[in-house]
Motif scaffolding. Sequence first.
Motif, mmCIF file in Angstrom:
data_model
loop_
_atom_site.group_PDB
_atom_site.id
_atom_site.type_symbol
_atom_site.label_atom_id
_atom_site.label_comp_id
_atom_site.label_asym_id
_atom_site.label_seq_id
_atom_site.Cartn_x
_atom_site.Cartn_y
_atom_site.Cartn_z
ATOM 1 N N THR A 62 16.501 13.362 40.725
ATOM 2 C CA THR A 62 16.992 14.597 41.344
ATOM 3 C C THR A 62 15.964 15.706 41.244
ATOM 4 N N GLU A 113 14.285 17.376 44.596
ATOM 5 C CA GLU A 113 14.504 18.789 44.914
ATOM 6 C C GLU A 113 13.226 19.614 44.847
ATOM 7 N N PRO A 167 20.303 10.200 45.160
ATOM 8 C CA PRO A 167 20.219 11.657 44.974
ATOM 9 C C PRO A 167 20.028 12.432 46.268
ATOM 10 N N ARG A 183 24.929 17.221 43.178
ATOM 11 C CA ARG A 183 23.823 16.272 43.034
ATOM 12 C C ARG A 183 23.681 15.774 41.599
#
Length: 533
Positions: free
Chosen positions: A130, A134, A411, A419
Amino acid sequence: MPLLGGLQGKALYRAMSACCGAAFMLYGWDAGVLGGIQETPQFRSAIGNPAGAFIIPIIASVYNLAAGVMSLCVTLFGMQLGRKRTILLGDLFICIGAVLQASTYSVGQIIAGRIICGFGIGCIASAVPTYMAEMSLEASERGPEVSYQLALLITGVALAYWVDLGFVSGLDRYPWLWRIPLAMQSCFAIFSASLLAFLPDTPRWYYARGRNAEGDSVLARLHALPVEHEHVQMVRAEVMASLQEENETTDKFNFWLLFWDNSELQFGRRLRTSFLILWAQQFLGINMLSSTTHSMPSPTDSPFQVYFSTQIFTNLGYDARLSGILAGVLNTVFALASYPPIWLIERLGRRALMFWGALGCGFCMLIYVILTTLPASKATAGTNWAAVVFIILYEVVFGIGWLGTCWVYGPEIAPLKYRHIAGGLGAAGEWFSTWVMVFGGGTGINAVGAKIFIWPLLCCFLAAAYVWFCCPESTGKTLEEMDMLFAKPAARGRMEANAMVNHDRRASLADSIGEKRRHSGVTRHEKIRGEKV
């Protein structure tokens, strides 16, 4: 952030990748390090020579269960703690667990160390994919980056195998050498934590927590642009619009959403997929072919201690050491096969890799089952070597199609607001299914022999069907566009209208930048590539 506060752009992203790569290599090291020493007389003597048939399997497997439990716990505290601090917590657990294991003189202490290390790996496995997804600057970076992290994981497994083999060779002269590989777990954790402590959390997490100024700052640093720059503001607007859409179309997450999903953006389906795709990964049978221990089986071994691939080398008449080396070669081939997805995942797509990968694994498993279940009168050295070839092909196909792809997919399709839940559920699916396959496989091979591999054979084809019918392609889409990919018709219409506005803004921005370049040139930090963010 006094030490690394000046990093920005690609340099900042590479530093994040380095600390997450160390954490995932630690993940692989932890998964493999105990297997090479748990059957040695020196290790057994140090923990009191346990006599129970299930003591060693419990020591090995309690780590998997602990990791699965902690992964579920991350779904409860992951958003509050953040991606960065969840990884740091995992590193702390690993350091404590490594000390307990390396200094152990009892079964209770080694089990406690394994449990604490399992807690650490549960945190790391839930948060690292994750965190890197991101932090990606462009949609095309997510797949290669997370695939790279998974390649490091399998490299850690292979590295642990060979390091174990080297240290075990010296146990007759130095009976304490088995403690060193266990202590080395902390080296990866210390490196990861030392670097990550000076790096920020993800801008999307900051925005989700209402810490907009910090989110703006990190977003600007990642793009090496001022906060006020149009490009930074446009990306910020897309993230905030996605958050607003998620807040408007769903209530607080509840467990039943996973089974009965009536949300406009199909949150339940997306979280369920994050779990199932990693559960399915293990049911393809990878851990039944190459798991649990590197020591050679004997007629008195527990069924849970079998390193299945080495049995074929034993059947060929090789001694235990050479068979162990050949099994190490299989591990190394698997590690090498985990690197091609870094270049393939964006070209071929997640869905295609998983679909064709499952079919390829199924075909290899089918031939393997046929070759290893032949009547004794028809089994020859040639059929055994052919089985070896199909084990290798299976690991290559699995490494390319399924190793990293499902860790990317889970994810990235999850809604920002949940998430952390997707990360926790995915890691839990991985660990619990690993436990089921290793223990179920160990029991099954003892009961019915190689016919037990019919189980993962069928699962390969079921996984291909699941991917085909339930997993839409996510390649090339931004994290914010995933909501539209899964949205129901009414919500999709509303979001498409907003997307047109963003498209117009992108076009306007491109025209503006082109005008600047024609009239006044452009600095390095003002360059905006035409790829999506």
